[in-house]
Motif scaffolding. Structure first.
Motif, mmCIF file in Angstrom:
data_model
loop_
_atom_site.group_PDB
_atom_site.id
_atom_site.type_symbol
_atom_site.label_atom_id
_atom_site.label_comp_id
_atom_site.label_asym_id
_atom_site.label_seq_id
_atom_site.Cartn_x
_atom_site.Cartn_y
_atom_site.Cartn_z
ATOM 1 N N LYS A 121 47.821 39.328 39.334
ATOM 2 C CA LYS A 121 46.499 39.792 39.084
ATOM 3 C C LYS A 121 45.534 39.324 39.947
ATOM 4 O O LYS A 121 45.405 38.215 40.280
ATOM 5 C CB LYS A 121 46.039 40.203 37.749
ATOM 6 C CG LYS A 121 47.130 40.927 36.688
ATOM 7 C CD LYS A 121 46.321 40.606 35.491
ATOM 8 C CE LYS A 121 46.930 41.820 34.658
ATOM 9 N NZ LYS A 121 46.241 41.645 32.912
ATOM 10 N N SER A 176 40.938 39.609 35.508
ATOM 11 C CA SER A 176 41.208 39.636 33.890
ATOM 12 C C SER A 176 39.917 39.857 32.988
ATOM 13 O O SER A 176 38.954 39.349 33.642
ATOM 14 C CB SER A 176 42.013 38.434 33.745
ATOM 15 O OG SER A 176 42.197 38.332 32.407
ATOM 16 N N PRO A 177 40.202 40.593 32.053
ATOM 17 C CA PRO A 177 41.126 41.454 31.780
ATOM 18 C C PRO A 177 41.318 42.789 32.392
ATOM 19 O O PRO A 177 40.371 43.425 32.913
ATOM 20 C CB PRO A 177 40.780 41.871 30.436
ATOM 21 C CG PRO A 177 39.334 41.772 30.363
ATOM 22 C CD PRO A 177 38.806 40.699 31.214
ATOM 23 N N ARG A 227 39.536 33.204 33.487
ATOM 24 C CA ARG A 227 40.150 34.315 32.560
ATOM 25 C C ARG A 227 41.742 34.402 33.262
ATOM 26 O O ARG A 227 42.559 34.863 32.477
ATOM 27 C CB ARG A 227 39.443 35.653 32.864
ATOM 28 C CG ARG A 227 38.078 35.563 31.902
ATOM 29 C CD ARG A 227 37.507 37.024 31.624
ATOM 30 N NE ARG A 227 37.096 37.752 32.934
ATOM 31 C CZ ARG A 227 36.113 37.516 33.399
ATOM 32 N NH1 ARG A 227 35.044 36.456 32.905
ATOM 33 N NH2 ARG A 227 35.537 37.885 34.677
ATOM 34 N N LEU A 228 41.868 34.492 34.464
ATOM 35 C CA LEU A 228 43.080 34.723 35.041
ATOM 36 C C LEU A 228 43.898 33.492 34.693
ATOM 37 O O LEU A 228 45.316 33.670 34.624
ATOM 38 C CB LEU A 228 43.026 34.823 36.661
ATOM 39 C CG LEU A 228 42.550 35.828 37.181
ATOM 40 C CD1 LEU A 228 42.277 35.799 38.645
ATOM 41 C CD2 LEU A 228 43.583 37.276 37.018
ATOM 42 N N ASP A 255 45.020 34.741 31.306
ATOM 43 C CA ASP A 255 45.259 36.045 31.518
ATOM 44 C C ASP A 255 46.290 36.615 30.269
ATOM 45 O O ASP A 255 46.139 37.542 29.693
ATOM 46 C CB ASP A 255 45.947 36.633 32.690
ATOM 47 C CG ASP A 255 46.079 37.941 32.726
ATOM 48 O OD1 ASP A 255 44.881 38.634 32.613
ATOM 49 O OD2 ASP A 255 47.112 38.480 33.072
ATOM 50 N N ASP A 271 45.437 39.395 27.898
ATOM 51 C CA ASP A 271 46.070 40.583 27.637
ATOM 52 C C ASP A 271 46.859 40.794 26.391
ATOM 53 O O ASP A 271 46.797 42.192 25.844
ATOM 54 C CB ASP A 271 47.486 40.462 28.695
ATOM 55 C CG ASP A 271 47.214 41.399 29.914
ATOM 56 O OD1 ASP A 271 45.964 42.041 30.236
ATOM 57 O OD2 ASP A 271 48.070 41.576 30.693
#
Length: 193
Positions: free
Chosen positions: A42, A45-46, A92-93, A96, A100
């Motif tokens: 990704k 995130s989110p 955040r990644l 993640d 999630d």
């Protein structure tokens, strides 16, 4: 287009370019680094596709810091944004999978329409992921006339994708549709009105 001189231009409209745009920065990053992105990697995130209680899906993106805050507030965890692990996209990644799981657990309690309404009320970028039935019923798809019913009057209409692109002066139209025979799907012959 030079209207006064009677000159026009060729419109080169392919499906290739819009489809490849979905890949986002993957090709740019590969061209620069020579490193292929990991499958499922990704860039924000989110962000992702989430299954609702009725088995339908939504796509949601909280790719900016402000949008991520809205997502956290929408799932009842607004305080997460004050935690350094969730304040920036890079942070955040790194977390993640945890994010999630929280988002999925929240969404799994609602059907698709309730989920869409809830997140939209919080200003979150969210939309339905449709199957064929959902596309046929979607008001936006219907109002845009993406699909048309075409027929020759001798048989039932065939529903098919409308002619694209939509030009202001010469709109495309389905002039004829033929029913499937010998396993050949019905087809639409586009002509310019």
């Amino acid at each position: 287009m030079e209207v006064n001189r009677g000159k026009g231009q060729v419109i080169d409209l392919s499906l290739l370019e819009p489809m490849l745009a979905i890949m986002g920065p993957d090709v740019t990053n590969y061209a620069r680094t020579g490193v292929k992105p990991a499958e499922g990697a990704k860039i924000a995130s989110p962000r992702g596709a989430y299954r609702c209680a009725d088995g339908r899906w939504v796509a949601m993106s909280g790719s900016t810091d402000a949008m991520a805050r809205k997502v956290f507030e929408a799932i009842g965890k607004g305080g997460l944004y004050d935690d350094a692990r969730y304040r920036t996209n890079a942070a955040r990644l790194a977390h993640d999978a945890e994010i999630d799981a929280m988002v999925q657990a929240f969404i799994a309690r609602m059907d698709q329409s309730a989920c869409l309404a809830h997140f939209r009320a919080h200003g979150v970028t969210v939309g339905p992921i449709h199957d064929a039935e959902g596309l046929c019923r979607d008001e936006h798809v219907r109002s845009r006339g993406v699909y048309v019913a075409a027929g020759d009057g001798a048989d039932e209409d065939v529903v098919m994708h409308a002619v694209a692109p939509r030009l202001s002066a010469r709109r495309g139209r389905c002039a004829a549709a033929r029913r499937a025979t010998a396993n050949i799907p019905g087809r639409c012959c586009a002509t310019w009105a």
